[in-house]
Enzyme design. Structure first.
Site, short mmCIF file in Angstrom:
data_model
loop_
_atom_site.label_atom_id
_atom_site.label_comp_id
_atom_site.label_asym_id
_atom_site.label_seq_id
_atom_site.Cartn_x
_atom_site.Cartn_y
_atom_site.Cartn_z
N ASP A 69 -1.28 23.68 28.60
CA ASP A 69 0.04 23.88 28.02
C ASP A 69 0.02 25.25 27.36
O ASP A 69 -0.67 25.46 26.36
CB ASP A 69 0.33 22.79 26.97
CG ASP A 69 1.69 22.95 26.32
OD1 ASP A 69 2.36 23.97 26.55
OD2 ASP A 69 2.08 22.05 25.55
N SER A 148 9.03 41.61 35.56
CA SER A 148 10.31 41.69 36.25
C SER A 148 10.68 43.15 36.46
O SER A 148 10.65 43.95 35.51
CB SER A 148 11.41 41.00 35.44
OG SER A 148 12.68 41.24 36.00
N TYR A 162 15.86 36.82 28.60
CA TYR A 162 14.76 36.82 29.56
C TYR A 162 14.21 38.23 29.76
O TYR A 162 12.99 38.46 29.71
CB TYR A 162 15.24 36.23 30.88
CG TYR A 162 14.22 36.32 31.99
CD1 TYR A 162 13.11 35.47 31.99
CD2 TYR A 162 14.35 37.25 33.00
CE1 TYR A 162 12.16 35.56 32.99
CE2 TYR A 162 13.41 37.34 34.01
CZ TYR A 162 12.31 36.48 34.00
OH TYR A 162 11.38 36.57 35.00
N LYS A 166 10.48 39.73 28.99
CA LYS A 166 9.66 40.33 30.04
C LYS A 166 9.31 41.78 29.71
O LYS A 166 8.21 42.25 30.02
CB LYS A 166 10.39 40.26 31.38
CG LYS A 166 10.30 38.90 32.06
CD LYS A 166 8.84 38.58 32.42
CE LYS A 166 8.73 37.27 33.18
NZ LYS A 166 7.32 36.94 33.50
#
Length: 303
Positions: A69, A148, A162, A166
Site C-alpha cells: 500500500d 506526464s 493531477y 506529476k
C-alpha cells in the site's frame, strides 16, 4: 545461474491496472524478475493480483505480485524486505502509481489536492526510503519515474490537481538523480530516470467535491469542455501503442550505467514536452557546471 549484468530484479508500483499492469510484461519477457506491486491482493484486488502471476506462468516469465500500500511506510518497508529476502537484491524501482482527476481546480477541496499529492508524489518517497538504504549498501540501482508529458508540454485545464502532482514528482526525480549518484560504486549511474507519456484524460479517478463551484465553471466553459476528452483523445494516432511505455522502461533497465538519459518521452500527441525537457536538461547541466557540481552529471543525462 543468475547473470547480474543482464537479469535484474525490478519493482513496479501501480501494477493493478492500466499502464502499470502492462508495464511489467516487457521487462519480464526480457528475462528480468518482476515484482508487481498491488495493494489488498487477498481481498479487493485479488483478481488484479492474479493477472501478473498468470502472465508469468503463460509466458514462462519470472513475475510475482507483492502486497504494498503506497500510502503506508510500513507496507513499503515490508515489500522491499520481502524482495531482498527472496532475491537478495533489487536493481530497479519503477514509480508508476498514480490517480487522475478531472474538473475545475477551485472546486477541488484542499483535502482532495492533498490526497492526490499523497498517491502521486509521497508514495515515491515512501518506496524510496524503503529501498535506497539497501541499494546504497548494494552499491547499485535504478529509479524510474513514470511522469506526464503534459507537465512540460501541452498542459490542458481542468486537470490541475493531477498535473500539479506529476510536476512535483518530476522535480523530485531530478533532485534524486543527482543526490543518489555518488553511492553507485560501479559505473556512476544510480539515479532517477523519468519516462514521460501522454495520459488519457478519460480515465480519471475522481471529480471535485464542491459541486456548486464546479457547476459555475461548467456553465461558463461548457462550449469549450463539452467534448474536450474527445479532442484530446483525437491527438493520439490510431496506431499508438501504450505498451511503448513498458518497452521504454525495459530499455532503460537494460542500458549500461552512465548511458541512460535523464528523460525519455513516449508522446504520440507531440505536445512539445520533449523540446522543453531537452532545453531544461541542458540548462541543468550548465548550471551544475557553473556551481561545481558537474561530477553529479553522467554522459547520458548531460547534453
Amino acid at each position: 545461474m543468475r547473470n547480474d549484468e543482464t537479469e535484474k530484479a525490478v519493482l513496479f508500483t501501480g501494477a493493478s491496472s492500466g499502464i502499470g499492469a502492462l508495464s511489467v510484461r516487457a521487462p519480464a519477457l526480457a528475462g528480468h524478475t518482476v515484482y508487481a506491486v498491488i495493494r489488498q491482493i487477498a481481498t479487493r484486488n485479488a483478481t488484479a493480483a492474479a493477472g501478473p502471476t498468470r502472465y508469468g506462468t503463460d509466458h514462462r516469465a519470472d513475475v510475482h505480485t507483492v502486497e504494498l500500500d503506497v500510502t503506508s511506510q510500513d507496507s513499503a518497508d515490508a515489500a522491499v524486505d520481502r524482495i531482498f529476502a527472496e532475491r537478495g537484491r533489487l536493481d530497479a524501482v519503477v514509480h508508476n502509481a498514480g490517480h487522475m482527476v478531472l474538473g475545475a481546480a477551485e472546486a477541488f477541496t484542499a483535502e482532495q489536492f492533498a490526497d492526490l499529492y499523497d498517491v502521486n508524489v509521497l508514495h515515491t518517497q515512501r518506496v524510496n526510503r524503503a529501498a535506497l538504504p539497501k541499494l546504497r549498501e548494494q552499491g547499485s540501482g535504478l529509479l524510474v519515474w513514470i511522469g506526464s508529458s503534459s507537465t512540460r508540454g501541452g498542459c490542458s485545464p481542468f486537470l490541475a490537481p493531477y498535473f500539479a502532482a506529476k510536476a512535483a514528482m518530476g522535480t523530485l526525480a531530478v533532485s534524486y538523480a543527482a543526490e543518489v549518484l555518488p553511492f553507485d560504486t560501479g559505473h556512476r549511474d544510480r539515479g532517477a530516470r523519468c519516462v514521460h507519456h501522454r495520459h488519457q484524460p478519460l480515465r480519471q479517478r475522481g471529480r471535485p467535491r464542491q459541486r456548486r463551484r464546479a457547476e459555475a465553471y461548467d456553465l461558463r466553459h461548457r462550449p469549450l469542455t463539452g467534448d474536450l476528452g474527445k479532442r484530446l483523445a483525437a491527438l493520439i494516432p490510431s496506431d499508438a501503442d501504450v505498451t511503448e511505455v513498458a518497452e521504454a522502461v525495459a530499455r532503460l533497465v537494460a542500458m549500461k550505467r552512465g548511458a541512460r538519459p535523464l528523460h525519455t518521452h513516449m508522446d504520440p500527441s507531440r505536445d512539445g514536452s520533449e523540446v522543453v525537457s531537452a532545453v531544461a536538461d541542458r540548462l541543468r547541466a550548465d548550471f551544475f557546471r557553473r556551481i561545481g557540481l558537474d561530477s553529479l552529471l553522467t554522459a547520458g543525462s548531460s547534453p
